[in-house]
Every structure is written in structure tokens, then in C-alpha cells.
Design a protein around this motif. Structure first.
Motif, PDB file in Angstrom:
ATOM      1  N   PHE A   9       0.828  -1.202   0.000  1.00  0.00           N
ATOM      2  CA  PHE A   9       0.000   0.000   0.000  1.00  0.00           C
ATOM      3  C   PHE A   9       0.861   1.250   0.000  1.00  0.00           C
ATOM      4  N   GLN A  13       1.509   4.644  -3.216  1.00  0.00           N
ATOM      5  CA  GLN A  13       1.279   6.038  -2.885  1.00  0.00           C
ATOM      6  C   GLN A  13       2.231   6.982  -3.594  1.00  0.00           C
ATOM      7  N   ARG A  57      -8.909  -2.475  -4.043  1.00  0.00           N
ATOM      8  CA  ARG A  57      -8.809  -1.542  -5.171  1.00  0.00           C
ATOM      9  C   ARG A  57     -10.058  -1.601  -6.041  1.00  0.00           C
ATOM     10  N   SER A  62      -9.321   1.729   0.687  1.00  0.00           N
ATOM     11  CA  SER A  62      -7.910   1.991   0.928  1.00  0.00           C
ATOM     12  C   SER A  62      -7.180   0.683   1.203  1.00  0.00           C
ATOM     13  N   ASP A  65      -6.712   0.085   4.909  1.00  0.00           N
ATOM     14  CA  ASP A  65      -7.868  -0.508   5.583  1.00  0.00           C
ATOM     15  C   ASP A  65      -7.859  -2.022   5.417  1.00  0.00           C
ATOM     16  N   ARG A 101      -6.355   8.598   8.888  1.00  0.00           N
ATOM     17  CA  ARG A 101      -6.370   9.424   7.658  1.00  0.00           C
ATOM     18  C   ARG A 101      -6.980  10.788   7.952  1.00  0.00           C
TER      19      ARG A 101
END
Length: 172
Positions: A9, A13, A57, A62, A65, A101
Motif C-alpha cells: 500500500f 502512494q 482496489r 484503501s 484498511d 487518515r
């Protein structure tokens, strides 16, 4: 050092590269005759985070998560091996990634790092417990699972301490 799939993850980003699609990569490798992605050392992804990240996805969730939930599913297995009843997920635990977040800043950075660290402990620990089944005595397996559970529980408690306190007093 190559990062395990459950830490991907962070790789997604990057601002200068598009997020990787694990399902597409695995399909491409299968068509080309290559093996599916594995963790370092050749062990499979016992948390199932590759599959969960791909589903996240597709669902617009997320990946953080998804990793958090995969950790708790793995911890539930550890709890069963330790002879503990499975615990229900409290709202603060279930919503931790979203809270972080929304909080942002250093707390969110610490949370991401902490989740990676927790996954780095739980993944090989659960892999070892699975490998020990049938080889170790039930009592030894239970004790090892209890030790892993205690590590998970302590690390998770430290992460949950990152949630900022709520100021519920009315302003005068």
C-alpha cells in the motif's frame, strides 16, 4: 530489501507512478508462465493481503484498511490457536485507518509505520504457528500462539494510543 505484498500500500502512494494492480500482475505472470508473487523466502502470503488488496482496489477501499482488517483476521486465528475466544472489533479498532487518515500529520505517519511493523511481526509468527501444527505438542503450540497474541495485542494497543483524545466538553 524487497517488501512483502502486505506492505505494497505504501508503494502505491508514489506520486510519480501509477498504483500497481496485483491481479493484473499475477495474471501477466501466469500467462508468461511465471509463479505467482511470493514473500521473501518463498513462503506464501498467509495473511492473504495480495488478494485483499486487489479486492480493495476494485471496491475503491484503501489498501491500508484492507491490511488492517487482514491483520485482525490473522490475529483471530492466532487467538483460536492460543485458546482465546475471538474478540469483537470495537469501533475504534475497526475504524482506526480512517481515523488516522482524518487525523493526518505525524499520527497518520506513525500509524502507517506501525501497521507495517505489526504485519512484519504477525506474518512470520503465524507462518511459524502453521508450520508447527502437527509437529509441536498442543501445549507448546498454545503457548507460542499466546506469546504471538500478546505481541499483537501490545502493538495494537500502542497504535490505538495514536488516536487523539476527544474533547467532548462544551466550549464556554
Amino acid at each position: 530489501m524487497e517488501h512483502p505484498p502486505f506492505q505494497s500500500f505504501r508503494a502505491g502512494q508514489s506520486l510519480d507512478s501509477a498504483p500497481r494492480d496485483p491481479l493484473r500482475e499475477q495474471a501477466r505472470q501466469t500467462v508468461q508462465g511465471g509463479p505467482p508473487p511470493l514473500l521473501p523466502g518463498g513462503a506464501s502470503d498467509v495473511l492473504g493481503a495480495d488478494r485483499l488488496a486487489a479486492r480493495a482496489r476494485l471496491a475503491g477501499m484503501s489498501p491500508l484498511d484492507t491490511v488492517w482488517m487482514a491483520l485482525h483476521e490473522a490475529a483471530r486465528s492466532v487467538a483460536v490457536l492460543a485458546g482465546r475466544p475471538p474478540e469483537p472489533l470495537r469501533p475504534d479498532v475497526r475504524n482506526f485507518p480512517a481515523i488516522m487518515r482524518a487525523t493526518g500529520g505525524w499520527r497518520a505517519d506513525q500509524a502507517r509505520d506501525g501497521i507495517e511493523d505489526l504485519a512484519a511481526v504477525l506474518q512470520p509468527g503465524l507462518r511459524a504457528l502453521i508450520a508447527a501444527q502437527g509437529r509441536a505438542t498442543p501445549e507448546a503450540l498454545r503457548q507460542a500462539a499466546q506469546a504471538l497474541w500478546q505481541e499483537f495485542d501490545a502493538a495494537r494497543a500502542a497504535l490505538l494510543d495514536l488516536i487523539p483524545p476527544l474533547n467532548l466538553r462544551p466550549q464556554r
